[in-house]
Design an enzyme around this catalytic site. Structure first.
Site, PDB file in Angstrom:
ATOM      1  N   ASP A  25       0.851  -1.184   0.000  1.00 26.56           N
ATOM      2  CA  ASP A  25       0.000   0.000   0.000  1.00 26.56           C
ATOM      3  C   ASP A  25       0.888   1.236   0.000  1.00 26.56           C
ATOM      4  O   ASP A  25       1.894   1.273   0.703  1.00 26.56           O
ATOM      5  CB  ASP A  25      -0.850  -0.008   1.289  1.00 26.56           C
ATOM      6  N   ASP A  30      -3.426   4.598  -2.147  1.00 26.18           N
ATOM      7  CA  ASP A  30      -4.522   5.074  -1.325  1.00 26.18           C
ATOM      8  C   ASP A  30      -5.097   6.392  -1.855  1.00 26.18           C
ATOM      9  O   ASP A  30      -4.344   7.287  -2.256  1.00 26.18           O
ATOM     10  CB  ASP A  30      -3.969   5.281   0.098  1.00 26.18           C
ATOM     11  N   GLU A  49      -6.850   3.383  -5.667  1.00 22.66           N
ATOM     12  CA  GLU A  49      -8.136   3.453  -4.958  1.00 22.66           C
ATOM     13  C   GLU A  49      -8.890   4.692  -5.442  1.00 22.66           C
ATOM     14  O   GLU A  49      -8.450   5.827  -5.210  1.00 22.66           O
ATOM     15  CB  GLU A  49      -7.926   3.546  -3.445  1.00 22.66           C
ATOM     16  N   HIS A  99     -11.390  -3.343   3.367  1.00 18.05           N
ATOM     17  CA  HIS A  99     -11.373  -3.046   4.799  1.00 18.05           C
ATOM     18  C   HIS A  99     -12.201  -1.818   5.169  1.00 18.05           C
ATOM     19  O   HIS A  99     -12.224  -1.433   6.333  1.00 18.05           O
ATOM     20  CB  HIS A  99      -9.925  -2.867   5.250  1.00 18.05           C
ATOM     21  N   ASP A 100     -12.812  -1.174   4.182  1.00 16.33           N
ATOM     22  CA  ASP A 100     -13.636   0.007   4.467  1.00 16.33           C
ATOM     23  C   ASP A 100     -15.124  -0.245   4.269  1.00 16.33           C
ATOM     24  O   ASP A 100     -15.931   0.661   4.490  1.00 16.33           O
ATOM     25  CB  ASP A 100     -13.230   1.172   3.544  1.00 16.33           C
TER      26      ASP A 100
HETATM   27  C1  GLC Z   1      -8.457   4.901   2.222  1.00 19.23           C
HETATM   28  C2  GLC Z   1      -8.267   3.676   3.061  1.00 19.23           C
HETATM   29  C3  GLC Z   1      -8.931   3.897   4.390  1.00 19.23           C
HETATM   30  C4  GLC Z   1      -8.265   5.074   5.054  1.00 19.23           C
HETATM   31  C5  GLC Z   1      -8.304   6.307   4.161  1.00 19.23           C
HETATM   32  C6  GLC Z   1      -7.369   7.360   4.626  1.00 19.23           C
HETATM   33  O1  GLC Z   1      -9.792   5.110   1.898  1.00 19.23           O
HETATM   34  O2  GLC Z   1      -8.737   2.543   2.396  1.00 19.23           O
HETATM   35  O3  GLC Z   1      -8.872   2.776   5.212  1.00 19.23           O
HETATM   36  O4  GLC Z   1      -8.902   5.354   6.269  1.00 19.23           O
HETATM   37  O5  GLC Z   1      -7.900   5.999   2.847  1.00 19.23           O
HETATM   38  O6  GLC Z   1      -6.043   6.988   4.380  1.00 19.23           O
END
Ligand code: GLC
Length: 529
Positions: free
Chosen positions: A96, A198, A262, A327-328
């Site tokens: 990541d 991210d 992402e 994970h979100d």
């Molecule tokens: C992304 C991650 C999430 C995190 C956010 C801030 O959306 O997947 O888990 O809280 O970024 O880094």
């Protein structure tokens, strides 16, 4: 064909996968000890959520040193060991990268906030207060409250789109870009196969810092961030150029390193993240539409529309990708039910392109109950919202509970009480039990991955919608593999020429069918025509 064009990516949330040192938190050596499981499952590439040094305000998405391993997860040597073992087994490993923001404990931010004339001041986004002392504009953060926090000592606000402890880097500053590119090179030199990047669509903000307009669809109970539309905080043209620059960093290295981005955006805004053939961007800008528009209306008709729209909008050179969980977001089996989770798995692994799978979904893990005093997710602790697409209750902890390996203490995840409670259903729902069951979800996922790997049509063939009755979504891959998915709790029948069943999602029938395929309620079938 490059490996990532067909690869199955498996997301590991390191805190929750396997603890090796008995502190109740998963770690790199724990992951290493489970590599055979992953190899046997049949996935091709592991993506690890952050394991870097971090105060863990957002569980590692607040990085204090990009080129390190937090002692909680092990050491750089452990990382090298994990990477070496993974490669030996033929597994790729993607890490990541969190370039939008650092931790407020990162040395860069400590310097930046120390004075207005510090050389790193401009590495973050600082603005003067309005004349009345309030924040520079109306921007709201994802985790509640304004996107701005006042630094009393220097009298300016800094931008943070998540927690105040996650200050946004200033991507318009070339030194920032180079510093992050150097961090990328650090991991690329080690031999990682790429990055999941991210919140890549948030890197740059409007240079004029204009107020965002209200969101007419915002509903009471939804989180504050969604009170506004985000033409100025998100998806700026410069961001796509940076994505192309990052891609160029990957291209400095041999071995087809991959960039997964992402991106939570509608298709018309998502596609530009592929870049162009001449100046490519992300190899795989995440396509999250199954998780949102798909799961909020899990019907054959809706899913067919989403797939067709995506297929039609993809640039010719682009590789599609599909995602069912991360994970979100709440767990697949919780959102659509266990029966349909098997249909969803069949869909994911038979659509064109690269699928991404979230740890534990292969045993149908469901959202874990989290008692209020055990809630850890900062997003949930800082704001309340209704459940749903833009709501939060009960936050993101339920989908982050420890992997359920065995029916023994702490589900075989740890020898000590884990950081989040193990879902009590681990007694029946665990890898050990499902391993021994020839019709389990685990066996289904393994079998799907075998069928997929053995079929050139499924790996590389084109996509074509196939005529099916109401409640059934069917498609042809490469003109010769037919996938028929029954989204309804009723039996359905469809006409087809003649075929051979390669797999039923119930794992109980194979063999020839002629003229007519009878689908049982919630059954998915893959046929070779
Ligand atoms: C992304 C991650 C999430 C995190 C956010 C801030 O959306 O997947 O888990 O809280 O970024 O880094």
């Amino acid at each position: 064909m490059e490996w990532w064009k067909t690869a199955t990516i498996y997301q590991i949330y390191p805190r929750s996968f396997q603890d090796s040192n008995g502190d109740g938190i998963g770690d790199l050596n724990g992951i290493k000890s489970r590599l055979y499981y992953l190899k046997d499952l049949g996935v091709d590439c592991l993506w690890l959520s952050p394991f870097y040094k971090s105060p863990m305000k957002d569980f590692g998405y607040d990085v204090a040193d990009y080129c390190s391993v937090d002692p909680m997860f092990g050491s750089l040597k452990d990382f090298d060991g994990l990477l070496g073992e993974a490669h030996k087994l033929g597994l790729k490993l993607v890490v990541d990268l969190v370039p939008n923001h650092t931790s407020d404990q990162h040395q860069w931010f400590k310097e930046s906030r120390s004075s207005r004339d510090n050389p790193k001041r401009d590495w973050y986004v600082w603005r003067d207060p309005k004349p009345d002392g309030s924040p520079p504009n109306n921007w709201m953060a994802y985790f509640g409250g304004p996107s701005w926090t006042l630094d009393a000592k220097t009298g300016q606000y800094y931008l943070h789109q998540f927690l105040p402890e996650q200050p946004d880097l200033n991507w318009r500053n070339p030194e920032v870009r180079e510093a992050i590119y150097e961090a990328m090179r650090f991991w690329l030199r080690k031999g990682v196969d790429g990055f999941r990047i991210d919140v890549i669509w948030l890197l740059v903000e409007d240079g004029k810092f204009r107020d965002e307009p209200p969101n007419p669809n915002w509903k009471e109970g939804e989180v504050d961030r969604f009170r506004h539309l985000h033409p100025y905080q998100e998806d700026q043209p410069e961001t796509r150029e940076i994505v192309q620059e990052m891609r160029a960093v990957l291209e400095e290295f041999e071995g087809n390193r991959v960039m997964v981005g992402e991106i939570y955006l509608p298709y018309d805004q998502l596609m530009p993240y592929y870049g162009t053939l001449e100046r490519p961007g992300c190899h795989l800008p995440f396509n999250f539409h199954l998780m949102f528009r798909g799961m909020s209306n899990w019907t054959a008709e809706n899913l067919r529309g989403i797939v067709e729209e995506y297929e039609t909008n993809l640039p010719a050179f682009a590789t599609p990708n599909w995602v069912l969980g991360n994970h979100d977001q709440h767990r697949l089996a919780t959102r659509i039910g266990e029966a349909q989770a098997r249909v969803a798995a069949t869909l994911l692994f038979t659509l064109r392109g690269s699928p991404t799978w979230y740890y534990g979904d292969e045993i149908g893990m469901t959202d874990g109950p989290i008692p209020p005093e055990k809630v850890q997710d900062p997003a949930a602790l800082r704001q309340k919202g209704s459940a749903g697409e833009h709501g939060l209750d009960p936050g993101r902890d339920p989908e982050r509970t420890p992997m359920q390996w065995t029916p023994h203490a702490y589900a075989g995840f740890s020898t000590r009480e884990p950081w989040l409670p193990v879902n009590p259903n681990y007694l029946e729902r665990n890898v050990e039990a499902q391993d021994a069951n020839s019709e389990s979800m685990l066996t289904l996922v393994r079998t799907l991955l075998v069928v997929r790997k053995e079929s050139k049509a499924l790996l590389e063939g084109d996509y074509q919608t196939y005529k099916a009755p109401d409640g059934v979504f069917a498609y042809l891959r490469g003109g010769e593999v037919l996938v028929a998915l029954n989204f309804s709790p009723e039996a359905k029948a469809m006409n087809l020429p003649q075929g051979e069943i390669l797999l039923s999602s119930f794992l109980d029938r194979y063999g020839a069918v002629k003229d007519r395929l009878e689908l049982r309620p919630n059954e998915a079938v893959i046929l070779q025509l």
